[in-house]
Design a protein around this motif. Structure first.
Motif, PDB file in Angstrom:
ATOM      1  N   THR A 367       1.043  -1.098   0.035  1.00 35.00           N
ATOM      2  CA  THR A 367       0.037   0.056  -0.158  1.00 35.00           C
ATOM      3  C   THR A 367       0.921   1.375   0.022  1.00 35.00           C
ATOM      4  N   SER A 386      -3.423  -0.457  -2.785  1.00 39.28           N
ATOM      5  CA  SER A 386      -4.159   0.663  -2.542  1.00 39.28           C
ATOM      6  C   SER A 386      -3.340   1.801  -2.627  1.00 39.28           C
ATOM      7  N   VAL A 402      -4.222  -0.266  -9.671  1.00 37.98           N
ATOM      8  CA  VAL A 402      -4.555  -0.286  -8.123  1.00 37.98           C
ATOM      9  C   VAL A 402      -5.497  -1.283  -7.820  1.00 37.98           C
ATOM     10  N   SER A 404      -7.409  -2.355  -5.027  1.00 33.57           N
ATOM     11  CA  SER A 404      -8.718  -1.927  -4.235  1.00 33.57           C
ATOM     12  C   SER A 404      -9.343  -0.398  -4.835  1.00 33.57           C
ATOM     13  N   CYS A 405      -8.601   0.748  -4.237  1.00 28.02           N
ATOM     14  CA  CYS A 405      -9.111   1.826  -4.355  1.00 28.02           C
ATOM     15  C   CYS A 405      -8.177   2.902  -4.209  1.00 28.02           C
TER      16      CYS A 405
END
Length: 496
Positions: A367, A386, A402, A404-405
């Motif tokens: 991340t 993420s 990416v 997820s978000c």
């Protein structure tokens, strides 16, 4: 006969007082000029930075060494060697000139040898039934690495380097605290971590006060290689017998003029004298120091003596305008990009700097957190789990795939360019955000979730390569209508 002896005694006392004043004059002059004497001569004054080093830093060194054996850690002798090495360099600044680059190797050898010991010991496999001390010894190695600040000069500055190293030290020692919860000697391990942390904080404050741009050397001094160093002053408990011995010698020879003390004068001496006298109590519970003050008699009081009131009026002075407050400039932290575990922290990049995360060190499970950047360009070249952008102003950020978000929080005038697939983008508490979606990202368009935003625009690719991107504003004003059945219908407000 009695008068003659009294006169001789008075003359002798006056001579002693004059001798004391004459001895103090050169020292006061040296203080006024900001100069400090050498540490070897008894009649010379220690520089202020050495006095504080002896009073604040050395006791913390001793406290750390004292925690090793109770915590079950090896390397007491090696740690003492490293601490003595850096202390010798600090002491040498008074009598030595600045070392050349090739001389630093020999000067820092005690510290380097101590670091080498702890590094090897940290990766040594523990015996069966013995605890793993890797984090403990790695923390000590990083603490010794902090002492490289003595070699620094602009553009490298000691205080920011020490602050960064303190984070590395506590990264290892926080793991020690986590393990210490179930250990039998958890109190000793906590004391060890506390002592190591105290050294880092004290060194940061000390260098920030005295060595902002590096150590100050004596331009007319000798070579650092020839400096033998002096013994460090003993701690307060160990110095007590020596002080008692000096008092006994002074009592045995009352006629000898007392030797001027090294302690500073001025307000410090005044408060020290008051503290000494205030330790005893006079009559009716009053402090003994109060009896040395002048008494206000009845004749001195204006409420008891009307003649003093008639002596003249006291005119009020014109009021001075309050001085304008000076606003302190915010301290700027150095830029950093570190990976701890599965999290990348990219912080404090500014002034049109471009930073690209190394693609070979970036994994899909990572991340990325980008924070506190201003007028910078950040490039994330490959797929990550993420990504969060927080408290950034006027930044441009290139993002690939990416999983997820992507989150954008508390940002101003930040431009996000999507070059890969992103499922969703959340924008919160941001102004003038701009998100550009390339053709590659449009193969799977992202979903947008916005709240508390203003002046946000989304750039979409045109139908042909020759045309420019199409800019679409995101609604920020809504109209809500209450229906007859009690429900509420909300629609965006369109102008024009």
């Amino acid at each position: 006969m009695g008068k003659t002896m009294a006169s001789e005694s008075l003359v002798q006392r006056l001579e002693q007082a004059v001798a004391q004043i004459e001895a103090l004059v050169p020292k006061l002059g040296a203080r006024a000029r900001g100069g400090g004497g050498g540490a070897a001569d008894d009649d010379e004054e220690l520089p202020e930075y050495l006095e504080e080093y002896n009073a604040e830093i050395l006791p913390k060194f001793a406290a750390l060494v004292a925690t090793l054996e109770p915590a079950g850690l090896p390397g007491k002798t090696e740690l003492e060697t490293g601490l003595a090495g850096v202390t010798k360099i600090i002491q040498a600044t008074v009598k030595c000139k600045k070392p050349k680059a090739e001389e630093w190797g020999a000067a820092m050898k005690p510290v380097a040898d101590s670091m080498s010991y702890f590094k090897k010991a940290a990766f040594k496999r523990p015996k069966r039934g013995k605890p793993d001390l890797k984090d403990h010894l790695t923390g000590l190695e990083q603490l010794l690495l902090t002492f490289n600040f003595v070699t620094m000069e602009p553009p490298q500055l000691p205080a920011p380097y020490i602050e960064s190293q303190n984070g590395s030290v506590m990264f290892s020692l926080n793991r020690v605290l986590k393990v210490a919860k179930d250990a039998d000697n958890k109190d000793e391990l906590r004391a060890f971590v506390k002592a190591a942390n105290a050294i880092g904080k004290a060194l940061y404050t000390y260098t920030k006060k005295y060595f902002k741009t590096g150590l100050s050397w004596n331009a007319k001094g000798g070579s650092l290689a020839e400096f033998e160093g002096g013994s460090a002053p003993a701690a307060a408990p160990a110095a007590a017998p020596a002080d008692d011995q000096k008092e006994e010698e002074a009592a045995a020879a009352p006629k000898a003029a007392p030797k001027p003390k090294k302690a500073g004068g001025g307000m410090a001496a005044l408060f020290g004298e008051l503290n000494k006298k205030g330790s005893g109590m006079g009559t009716h519970g009053a402090a003994a120091s109060a009896f040395a003050l002048k008494k206000v008699t009845r004749e001195m009081r204006t409420d008891k003596n009307p003649a003093l009131k008639a002596s003249g009026l006291v005119k009020a002075l014109p009021k001075k305008k309050p001085a304008a407050r000076k606003t302190k400039a915010k301290k700027q932290r150095p830029p950093s990009a570190t990976c701890r575990g599965n999290r990348w922290m990219i912080e404090n990049y500014r002034d049109d700097v471009t930073y690209e995360v190394p693609a070979d060190k970036l994994l899909p499970k990572h991340t990325v957190h980008i924070a506190a950047c201003t007028s910078a360009c950040i490039v994330v070249p490959s797929k990550v789990k993420s990504l969060m952008v927080e408290s950034c102003n006027r930044c441009k950020i290139f993002i690939s795939d990416v999983i997820s978000c992507v989150e954008i929080v508390n940002c101003k005038s930040t431009h996000i360019i999507l070059r890969g697939k992103v499922p969703s983008i959340a924008v919160d508490k941001s102004q003038s955000a701009k998100i550009t979606i390339t053709k590659e990202a449009m193969e799977s368009p992202p979903k947008f979730i916005t709240s508390n935003i203003s002046a946000m625009n989304i750039e979409l690719p045109s139908k042909t390569d020759e045309d420019d991107f199409v800019e679409v504003p995101v609604p920020e004003q809504y109209e809500s209508v209450i229906n007859e059945d009690g429900t509420i219908t909300t629609t965006e407000v369109k102008h024009g």
